[in-house]
Motif scaffolding. Structure first.
Motif, PDB file in Angstrom:
ATOM      1  N   PHE A 110       0.800  -1.226   0.000  1.00 19.06           N
ATOM      2  CA  PHE A 110       0.000   0.000   0.000  1.00 19.06           C
ATOM      3  C   PHE A 110       0.835   1.279   0.000  1.00 19.06           C
ATOM      4  CE2 PHE A 110      -2.398  -3.369   2.104  1.00 19.06           C
ATOM      5  CZ  PHE A 110      -3.569  -3.356   1.368  1.00 19.06           C
ATOM      6  N   LYS A 111       2.143   1.165   0.211  1.00 18.64           N
ATOM      7  CA  LYS A 111       2.977   2.362   0.280  1.00 18.64           C
ATOM      8  C   LYS A 111       4.228   2.212  -0.580  1.00 18.64           C
ATOM      9  CE  LYS A 111       3.270   4.691   4.019  1.00 18.64           C
ATOM     10  NZ  LYS A 111       3.639   5.154   5.377  1.00 18.64           N
ATOM     11  N   SER A 112       4.051   1.615  -1.745  1.00 22.03           N
ATOM     12  CA  SER A 112       5.167   1.414  -2.663  1.00 22.03           C
ATOM     13  C   SER A 112       4.679   1.592  -4.092  1.00 22.03           C
ATOM     14  CB  SER A 112       5.784   0.019  -2.485  1.00 22.03           C
ATOM     15  OG  SER A 112       6.327  -0.142  -1.197  1.00 22.03           O
ATOM     16  N   VAL A 113       5.637   1.781  -4.979  1.00 22.83           N
ATOM     17  CA  VAL A 113       5.356   1.853  -6.409  1.00 22.83           C
ATOM     18  C   VAL A 113       6.336   0.928  -7.121  1.00 22.83           C
ATOM     19  CG1 VAL A 113       4.434   4.190  -6.376  1.00 22.83           C
ATOM     20  CG2 VAL A 113       6.879   3.847  -6.676  1.00 22.83           C
ATOM     21  N   PRO A 114       5.992   0.464  -8.313  1.00 19.49           N
ATOM     22  CA  PRO A 114       6.939  -0.391  -9.036  1.00 19.49           C
ATOM     23  C   PRO A 114       8.141   0.417  -9.513  1.00 19.49           C
ATOM     24  CG  PRO A 114       5.040   0.118 -10.404  1.00 19.49           C
ATOM     25  CD  PRO A 114       4.739   0.656  -9.040  1.00 19.49           C
ATOM     26  N   SER A 115       9.231  -0.264  -9.731  1.00 22.14           N
ATOM     27  CA  SER A 115      10.412   0.421 -10.246  1.00 22.14           C
ATOM     28  C   SER A 115      10.102   0.992 -11.629  1.00 22.14           C
ATOM     29  CB  SER A 115      11.580  -0.557 -10.332  1.00 22.14           C
ATOM     30  OG  SER A 115      11.261  -1.645 -11.181  1.00 22.14           O
ATOM     31  N   GLY A 116      10.607   2.163 -11.873  1.00 21.87           N
ATOM     32  CA  GLY A 116      10.351   2.805 -13.158  1.00 21.87           C
ATOM     33  C   GLY A 116       9.093   3.630 -13.193  1.00 21.87           C
ATOM     34  N   ALA A 117       8.433   3.815 -12.034  1.00 22.25           N
ATOM     35  CA  ALA A 117       7.238   4.671 -11.999  1.00 22.25           C
ATOM     36  C   ALA A 117       7.638   6.098 -12.355  1.00 22.25           C
ATOM     37  CB  ALA A 117       6.590   4.624 -10.626  1.00 22.25           C
ATOM     38  N   GLY A 118       6.777   6.792 -13.094  1.00 24.01           N
ATOM     39  CA  GLY A 118       7.104   8.124 -13.588  1.00 24.01           C
ATOM     40  C   GLY A 118       6.895   9.215 -12.560  1.00 24.01           C
ATOM     41  N   TYR A 119       6.883  10.437 -13.064  1.00 25.73           N
ATOM     42  CA  TYR A 119       6.718  11.610 -12.214  1.00 25.73           C
ATOM     43  C   TYR A 119       5.245  11.850 -11.901  1.00 25.73           C
ATOM     44  CZ  TYR A 119      11.505  13.395 -12.248  1.00 25.73           C
ATOM     45  OH  TYR A 119      12.842  13.577 -12.031  1.00 25.73           O
ATOM     46  N   VAL A 120       5.008  12.444 -10.742  1.00 26.46           N
ATOM     47  CA  VAL A 120       3.672  12.834 -10.307  1.00 26.46           C
ATOM     48  C   VAL A 120       3.738  14.278  -9.841  1.00 26.46           C
ATOM     49  CG1 VAL A 120       1.784  12.400  -8.692  1.00 26.46           C
ATOM     50  CG2 VAL A 120       3.102  10.486  -9.604  1.00 26.46           C
ATOM     51  N   ALA A 121       2.743  15.088 -10.223  1.00 22.99           N
ATOM     52  CA  ALA A 121       2.669  16.486  -9.796  1.00 22.99           C
ATOM     53  C   ALA A 121       1.573  16.649  -8.765  1.00 22.99           C
ATOM     54  CB  ALA A 121       2.415  17.396 -10.992  1.00 22.99           C
ATOM     55  N   GLU A 122       1.757  17.606  -7.876  1.00 21.69           N
ATOM     56  CA  GLU A 122       0.764  17.887  -6.847  1.00 21.69           C
ATOM     57  C   GLU A 122       0.796  19.379  -6.536  1.00 21.69           C
ATOM     58  OE1 GLU A 122      -0.708  16.259  -2.469  1.00 21.69           O
ATOM     59  OE2 GLU A 122       1.133  15.493  -3.384  1.00 21.69           O
ATOM     60  N   SER A 123      -0.376  20.013  -6.557  1.00 27.40           N
ATOM     61  CA  SER A 123      -0.454  21.456  -6.305  1.00 27.40           C
ATOM     62  C   SER A 123      -0.605  21.704  -4.818  1.00 27.40           C
ATOM     63  CB  SER A 123      -1.635  22.066  -7.077  1.00 27.40           C
ATOM     64  OG  SER A 123      -2.841  21.417  -6.698  1.00 27.40           O
ATOM     65  N   ILE A 124       0.514  21.769  -4.110  1.00 23.22           N
ATOM     66  CA  ILE A 124       0.511  21.957  -2.660  1.00 23.22           C
ATOM     67  C   ILE A 124       1.879  22.451  -2.236  1.00 23.22           C
ATOM     68  CG2 ILE A 124       1.289  19.629  -2.065  1.00 23.22           C
ATOM     69  CD1 ILE A 124      -0.827  19.675   0.197  1.00 23.22           C
ATOM     70  N   LYS A 125       1.927  23.189  -1.158  1.00 28.46           N
ATOM     71  CA  LYS A 125       3.197  23.686  -0.641  1.00 28.46           C
ATOM     72  C   LYS A 125       3.961  22.555   0.040  1.00 28.46           C
ATOM     73  CE  LYS A 125       1.670  28.477   0.068  1.00 28.46           C
ATOM     74  NZ  LYS A 125       0.328  28.295  -0.533  1.00 28.46           N
ATOM     75  N   THR A 126       5.270  22.693   0.080  1.00 24.35           N
ATOM     76  CA  THR A 126       6.130  21.673   0.656  1.00 24.35           C
ATOM     77  C   THR A 126       6.893  22.230   1.848  1.00 24.35           C
ATOM     78  OG1 THR A 126       7.915  22.244  -0.870  1.00 24.35           O
ATOM     79  CG2 THR A 126       6.409  20.493  -1.544  1.00 24.35           C
ATOM     80  N   GLY A 127       7.360  21.327   2.712  1.00 20.99           N
ATOM     81  CA  GLY A 127       8.146  21.723   3.868  1.00 20.99           C
ATOM     82  C   GLY A 127       9.628  21.763   3.545  1.00 20.99           C
ATOM     83  N   VAL A 128      10.422  21.968   4.560  1.00 19.28           N
ATOM     84  CA  VAL A 128      11.868  22.058   4.356  1.00 19.28           C
ATOM     85  C   VAL A 128      12.446  20.714   3.924  1.00 19.28           C
ATOM     86  CG1 VAL A 128      12.179  23.980   5.959  1.00 19.28           C
ATOM     87  CG2 VAL A 128      12.212  21.633   6.832  1.00 19.28           C
ATOM     88  N   ASP A 129      11.767  19.627   4.255  1.00 21.04           N
ATOM     89  CA  ASP A 129      12.230  18.311   3.832  1.00 21.04           C
ATOM     90  C   ASP A 129      11.764  17.955   2.433  1.00 21.04           C
ATOM     91  OD1 ASP A 129       9.556  18.073   4.372  1.00 21.04           O
ATOM     92  OD2 ASP A 129       9.739  16.327   5.691  1.00 21.04           O
ATOM     93  N   GLY A 130      11.048  18.888   1.797  1.00 22.14           N
ATOM     94  CA  GLY A 130      10.599  18.656   0.435  1.00 22.14           C
ATOM     95  C   GLY A 130       9.298  17.905   0.326  1.00 22.14           C
ATOM     96  N   LYS A 131       8.723  17.448   1.445  1.00 23.48           N
ATOM     97  CA  LYS A 131       7.496  16.669   1.405  1.00 23.48           C
ATOM     98  C   LYS A 131       6.277  17.590   1.477  1.00 23.48           C
ATOM     99  CE  LYS A 131       9.656  12.684   3.645  1.00 23.48           C
ATOM    100  NZ  LYS A 131       9.605  11.739   4.785  1.00 23.48           N
ATOM    101  N   PRO A 132       5.154  17.190   0.854  1.00 19.25           N
ATOM    102  CA  PRO A 132       3.941  18.025   0.896  1.00 19.25           C
ATOM    103  C   PRO A 132       3.449  18.233   2.322  1.00 19.25           C
ATOM    104  CG  PRO A 132       3.748  16.284  -0.757  1.00 19.25           C
ATOM    105  CD  PRO A 132       4.971  15.970   0.046  1.00 19.25           C
ATOM    106  N   LEU A 133       3.014  19.434   2.597  1.00 19.45           N
ATOM    107  CA  LEU A 133       2.374  19.724   3.881  1.00 19.45           C
ATOM    108  C   LEU A 133       0.909  19.294   3.804  1.00 19.45           C
ATOM    109  CD1 LEU A 133       3.912  23.262   4.494  1.00 19.45           C
ATOM    110  CD2 LEU A 133       4.695  21.077   5.414  1.00 19.45           C
ATOM    111  N   VAL A 134       0.352  18.943   4.932  1.00 20.07           N
ATOM    112  CA  VAL A 134      -0.979  18.335   4.900  1.00 20.07           C
ATOM    113  C   VAL A 134      -2.083  19.251   5.411  1.00 20.07           C
ATOM    114  CG1 VAL A 134      -0.070  15.991   5.123  1.00 20.07           C
ATOM    115  CG2 VAL A 134      -0.550  17.314   7.188  1.00 20.07           C
ATOM    116  N   ASP A 135      -1.756  20.411   5.955  1.00 17.29           N
ATOM    117  CA  ASP A 135      -2.811  21.266   6.481  1.00 17.29           C
ATOM    118  C   ASP A 135      -3.426  22.117   5.374  1.00 17.29           C
ATOM    119  OD1 ASP A 135      -0.467  22.617   6.131  1.00 17.29           O
ATOM    120  OD2 ASP A 135      -0.761  23.982   7.816  1.00 17.29           O
ATOM    121  N   ASP A 136      -4.617  22.631   5.630  1.00 21.70           N
ATOM    122  CA  ASP A 136      -5.334  23.410   4.630  1.00 21.70           C
ATOM    123  C   ASP A 136      -4.591  24.684   4.244  1.00 21.70           C
ATOM    124  OD1 ASP A 136      -7.360  21.564   4.527  1.00 21.70           O
ATOM    125  OD2 ASP A 136      -8.581  22.574   6.051  1.00 21.70           O
ATOM    126  N   ALA A 137      -3.819  25.252   5.175  1.00 19.66           N
ATOM    127  CA  ALA A 137      -3.078  26.479   4.864  1.00 19.66           C
ATOM    128  C   ALA A 137      -2.021  26.250   3.799  1.00 19.66           C
ATOM    129  CB  ALA A 137      -2.434  27.023   6.142  1.00 19.66           C
TER     130      ALA A 137
END
Length: 429
Positions: A182-209
């Motif tokens: 449930f938390k993996s992708v096959p090797s060779g999976a392509g790029y995914v875009a997401e319209s959301i702000k990211t934190g200092v670690d580069g990961k998407p933030l989850v709050d509404d702000a």
């Protein structure tokens, strides 16, 4: 030489006892069907038989272990099939929800159906075997591996696959962990875009702000060149207001490196004026097309599926899709959020379906391997049975012949003793 009466009686009794002992030994062999009834009958054969019998017992234990392993893998394969069907159903609903002809009420109805699929997936992820152990928790199989914490689902299992020894030289995984499914992708999976702000670690933030305030939508990203030096890196597109009121907004393409975003001007991958009219951007071997009007500080994350910045999570994907479908799309920003989130969710579902099918194929391959090992084990058991038979089993034809011979010998000894004990010199005087 004189022979005393005592000597005659002792020799006769000894002869009868010997013949009777041999007769009883053959009788025991026939009754048990074994040539070696006691170790003293053939010490070498008895010793070898003990070793062969132990090897046969170990082989039988491996046979029982393969039965357990087959049950676990068959149950996992069945659950993965259900997850695949649920994934396809969810993707179908998201395609339907992407239609601009639907009203907010229609999308809320789709969200209700999607919730049912979401709960089904969560239930399957926390499935147990016949012994009450959770299948997908790794070695932490005494508690549900997926637990709701607030509005999200978190994985509480470990990253190990539970293994079982099915043969002396084979330790087989009999249940994959939840991260793999449930938390993996096959090797060779392509790029995914997401319209959301990211934190200092580069990961998407989850709050509404952290959600974008503008109405920029994206198409893609599409892979253009996998040999590009920047292919595989994570990027974000950041919008800032331009000093010139007539120019609108500027954009910057920043790369994630060494634990942070490279934001200085000399480190930017690309930058320029954002026109907002189907503007294509190309960087890192991928292409993405943007349209709409951003707000100050809006971001679009572009990262490869499975990377640290875009960690796959089937349940988060479903949660985000349900969120945008339940909320009315009554503003341009919310309509953009709806479109972008559904596009991202459909890509994530495609990647997860590919991953589940890969894991399912692996489980099927292990089931086939069990059949092969079973066949080898059956042949080995037959060899052990044949070896044991050669060592200790009885040849009935020879045993019956010897039984008759010993019976005659015992009767002859008894008759001779009777005749000898009746001899006396007075019979000849």
């Amino acid at each position: 030489m004189r022979i005393s009466t005592v000597t005659m009686f002792e020799q006769g009794s000894a002869s009868m006892n010997r013949q009777q002992g041999e007769f009883l030994k053959v009788s025991q062999q026939i009754a048990s069907g074994r040539r070696v009834v006691n170790p003293s009958d053939d010490p070498q054969a008895a010793s070898r038989a003990v070793g062969v019998d132990q090897a046969r017992a170990v082989t039988q234990q491996y046979t029982d272990a393969r039965v357990s392993a087959r049950n676990s893998l068959a149950q996992e394969e069945s659950i993965l099939n259900s997850i695949s069907d649920a994934n396809i159903s969810a993707k179908t609903l998201l395609v339907q929800a992407s239609s601009d002809t639907l009203s907010d009420v229609d999308r809320e109805s789709i969200a209700s159906e999607l919730k049912g699929i979401y709960e089904t997936m969560l239930g399957q992820a926390n499935a147990t075997d016949g012994n009450g152990r959770y299948l997908f928790g790794g070695y932490k199989d005494n508690a549900p591996p997926f637990v709701k914490v607030g509005d999200s689902v978190q994985y509480q299992g470990d990253s190990n696959a539970r293994e079982q020894r099915i043969d002396a030289s084979r330790l087989m995984p009999v249940a994959d962990n939840g991260e793999t499914i449930f938390k993996s992708v096959p090797s060779g999976a392509g790029y995914v875009a997401e319209s959301i702000k990211t934190g200092v670690d580069g990961k998407p933030l989850v709050d509404d702000a952290a959600r974008n305030k503008g109405n920029v939508t994206f198409s893609g990203p599409q892979i253009r060149d996998v040999n590009d030096d920047g292919y595989g890196d994570s990027y974000r597109i950041v919008f800032t207001e331009n000093d010139d009121p007539d120019s609108g907004f500027d954009y910057q393409v920043q790369r994630f490196e060494d634990g942070g975003w490279l934001e200085t001007e000399e480190d930017l991958v690309d930058s320029g004026v954002y026109t907002g009219t189907g503007q294509p951007l190309t960087f890192g071997g991928v292409n993405i097309t943007l349209e709409g009007i951003p707000a100050e500080g809006d971001e679009i994350l572009v990262a490869q599926a499975g990377s640290e910045q875009r960690e796959p999570n089937l349940f988060r994907t479903m949660e985000e899709a349900i969120r945008v479908l339940e909320n009315p799309a009554d503003t341009p920003a919310k309509k953009a959020d709806l479109r972008n989130t559904l596009n991202t969710a459909m890509r994530d579902l495609d990647n997860n379906l590919d991953n589940v099918l890969t894991v399912r194929a692996s489980a099927g391959a292990r089931l086939n391997e069990l059949d092969v090992v079973d066949a080898v084990g059956s042949n080995r058991m037959l060899n052990y049975e044949q070896t044991l038979s050669d060592l200790v089993d009885l040849d009935y034809n020879a045993a019956i012949s010897e039984y008759s011979l010993r019976q005659v010998g015992m009767q002859a000894a008894q008759k001779a003793f009777v005749d000898v004990k009746g001899l006396s010199l007075f019979n000849y005087m």
